[in-house]
Design a protein around this motif. Structure first.
Motif, PDB file in Angstrom:
ATOM      1  N   SER A 172       3.103  -7.055  -8.935  1.00  0.00           N
ATOM      2  CA  SER A 172       2.330  -6.424  -7.863  1.00  0.00           C
ATOM      3  C   SER A 172       1.773  -5.082  -8.348  1.00  0.00           C
ATOM      4  N   THR A 185      -2.510   4.844   0.769  1.00  0.00           N
ATOM      5  CA  THR A 185      -2.348   3.902   1.878  1.00  0.00           C
ATOM      6  C   THR A 185      -1.393   4.394   2.954  1.00  0.00           C
ATOM      7  N   ASP A 216      -4.739   5.546  -9.470  1.00  0.00           N
ATOM      8  CA  ASP A 216      -4.205   4.410  -8.713  1.00  0.00           C
ATOM      9  C   ASP A 216      -5.299   3.954  -7.752  1.00  0.00           C
ATOM     10  N   GLN A 246      -3.801  -7.818  -3.623  1.00  0.00           N
ATOM     11  CA  GLN A 246      -3.630  -8.340  -2.263  1.00  0.00           C
ATOM     12  C   GLN A 246      -4.282  -7.492  -1.177  1.00  0.00           C
ATOM     13  N   LYS A 247      -5.069  -6.510  -1.598  1.00  0.00           N
ATOM     14  CA  LYS A 247      -5.699  -5.656  -0.581  1.00  0.00           C
ATOM     15  C   LYS A 247      -7.200  -5.957  -0.545  1.00  0.00           C
TER      16      LYS A 247
HETATM   17  C1  LIG Z   1      -1.942   3.208  -3.165  1.00  0.00           C
HETATM   18  C2  LIG Z   1      -0.878   2.202  -3.503  1.00  0.00           C
HETATM   19  N1  LIG Z   1      -0.284   2.264  -4.708  1.00  0.00           N
HETATM   20  C3  LIG Z   1       0.690   1.400  -5.054  1.00  0.00           C
HETATM   21  C4  LIG Z   1       1.105   0.404  -4.191  1.00  0.00           C
HETATM   22  C5  LIG Z   1       2.167  -0.546  -4.621  1.00  0.00           C
HETATM   23  O1  LIG Z   1       1.659  -1.837  -4.666  1.00  0.00           O
HETATM   24  P1  LIG Z   1       2.620  -3.105  -4.573  1.00  0.00           P
HETATM   25  O2  LIG Z   1       3.344  -3.036  -3.279  1.00  0.00           O
HETATM   26  O3  LIG Z   1       1.641  -4.240  -4.660  1.00  0.00           O
HETATM   27  O4  LIG Z   1       3.524  -3.042  -5.749  1.00  0.00           O
HETATM   28  C6  LIG Z   1       0.524   0.303  -2.928  1.00  0.00           C
HETATM   29  C7  LIG Z   1       0.983  -0.710  -1.960  1.00  0.00           C
HETATM   30  O5  LIG Z   1       0.728  -0.658  -0.772  1.00  0.00           O
HETATM   31  C8  LIG Z   1      -0.496   1.223  -2.585  1.00  0.00           C
HETATM   32  O6  LIG Z   1      -1.081   1.163  -1.389  1.00  0.00           O
END
Ligand SMILES: Cc1ncc(COP(=O)(O)O)c(C=O)c1O
Length: 401
Positions: free
Chosen positions: A77, A155, A180, A205-206
């Motif tokens: 992920s 997020t 990021d 997945q976003k």
């Molecule tokens: C800005 C940001 N960075 C990192 C992540 C981590 O991603 P994951 O949960 O797919 O590992 C997220 C997940 O919501 C995110 O929104």
């Protein structure tokens, strides 16, 4: 904890309920992505698979707006992308400045510390961007910083971080600029080459609209040189980016068993993104994000994020004291099959977060979630006049024609 003993009668065939995923991700994916994901598997060393990898990397370059050769997906992920980038670029004894804008970019601190780097943590108040002057001061006070990392889209607070000035400061001090884009890629502009981003990681997945489980990453020549000049090999076998790049973009030498079906889904999600066109896709996210905010504000609720810095793809809504966040989320799920997000850390219980990302960024979902909220808010401690948000959204869309 009591363990159940599996037997055919106790564990039936799985038939998960349909959910409308309007949280911070994952989001519902286009049926085209689901369909191709159930196509026959290929082995990870099948020549057909190599072509699919190369096509997927080419599409990813389009979406990242880069010519970087080292553009691939890490198996895992979004955080696997973060770990890959940071653990390849950093070594024990290096110093990093982290722009911690909230929970997610805040994890850069944790990941870099585990690599053995010294971390200078520039934390902002929830919903506030990082100012270039703060970064400049940190660079001046800490000579020899190797890398600055932050997020373009945080997020946990719905923040869109402007990058231009941060890039200028970072490069003026000779450090690498790492971003990021887990929440941003495919929903807001992320112009890797134009913005001189040295390394960028994202999530599937976003806003990209693929299934969870792959993390797109891209690194430029300067970042690659940094990896080549390491004093010690990358500590992680699994996340060794040079080896992963050889598998994706080189002679396809085995590194680990990639899941062909996840790659099919990513390839299709990227095809859909490019078919729509990046500018049109960003405009769609902006339009429906703005419509949602118009409805929320008409209800008298406040957006957490500093005005002017709100993400279109994720709206963070502050709840007045006494409003039951858990009741809102539970009832939306049980009565409407709608998933939304809550607050992290100090914001737990005080925030709801609504995502309109990828396939889900449309007017139907704006109306659906606001209708549902108008129903659920009064019984959660926040009286509203039914129809207020819907009227505001009607007016908003009408004003856009
Ligand atoms: C800005 C940001 N960075 C990192 C992540 C981590 O991603 P994951 O949960 O797919 O590992 C997220 C997940 O919501 C995110 O929104």
């Amino acid at each position: 904890m009591t363990q159940i003993t599996p037997s055919r009668s106790q564990i039936p065939e799985l038939n998960p309920p349909y959910r409308l995923l309007l949280g911070p991700g994952p989001c519902n994916v286009d049926p085209r992505v689901l369909r191709i994901s159930s196509a026959p598997q290929l082995g990870h060393l099948d020549p057909e698979m190599f072509t699919i990898l190369e096509e997927t990397a080419a599409l990813l370059r389009e979406v990242f707006q880069t010519k970087n050769d080292m553009t691939l997906c890490v198996s895992g992920s979004g955080f696997s992308g973060a770990e890959a980038v940071l653990s390849n670029l950093l070594e024990e004894g290096d110093t990093l400045i982290a722009g911690s804008l909230g929970f997610f970019s805040g994890r850069i601190v944790d990941i870099a510390s585990r690599v053995g780097a010294t971390v200078i943590n520039l934390e902002t108040e929830p919903g506030q961007p990082l100012e270039a002057a703060t970064l400049e001061k940190a660079f001046q006070e800490n000579p020899g910083v190797k890398l600055f990392a932050t997020a373009v889209a945080e997020t946990s607070t719905g923040l869109r971080q402007p990058l231009e000035e941060l890039e200028r400061v970072t490069h003026a001090h000779g450090a690498l600029f790492v971003v990021d884009a887990v929440c941003g890629l495919g929903g807001i502009p992320v112009k890797v080459d134009e913005w001189k981003i040295d390394a960028c990681y994202a999530g599937s997945q976003k806003c990209l609209g693929a299934l969870p489980g792959l993390a797109p990453v891209t690194l430029n020549e300067r970042a690659l040189e940094t990896i080549k000049k390491r004093r010690k090999p990358v500590q992680s076998y699994y996340l060794n980016l040079e080896a992963l790049n050889r598998y994706w973009n080189g002679d396809h030498t085995y590194h680990h068993t990639i899941c062909s079906n996840l790659v099919y889904g990513m390839r299709e999600a990227l095809r859909i993104t490019c078919e729509e066109g990046l500018e049109a896709r960003f405009a769609r996210h902006q339009l429906h994000g703005d419509a949602l905010k118009a409805g929320i504000k008409a209800l008298g609720l406040r957006i957490l994020t500093e005005p002017g810095y709100e993400l279109p793809v994720l709206t963070a809504i502050l709840l007045p004291k006494g409003v039951d966040e858990m009741h809102i989320r539970k009832t939306l799920l049980s009565r409407y099959n709608i998933e939304i997000g809550g607050g992290f850390g100090a914001l737990q219980g005080r925030l709801i977060r609504i995502g309109l990302m990828g396939y889900n960024a449309n007017s139907q979902n704006v109306y659906t979630v606001l209708e549902a909220l108008e129903h659920v808010l009064p019984e959660s401690g926040y009286p509203v006049t039914r129809g207020t948000a819907i009227q505001a959204v009607d007016d908003f869309y009408a004003s856009q024609h």
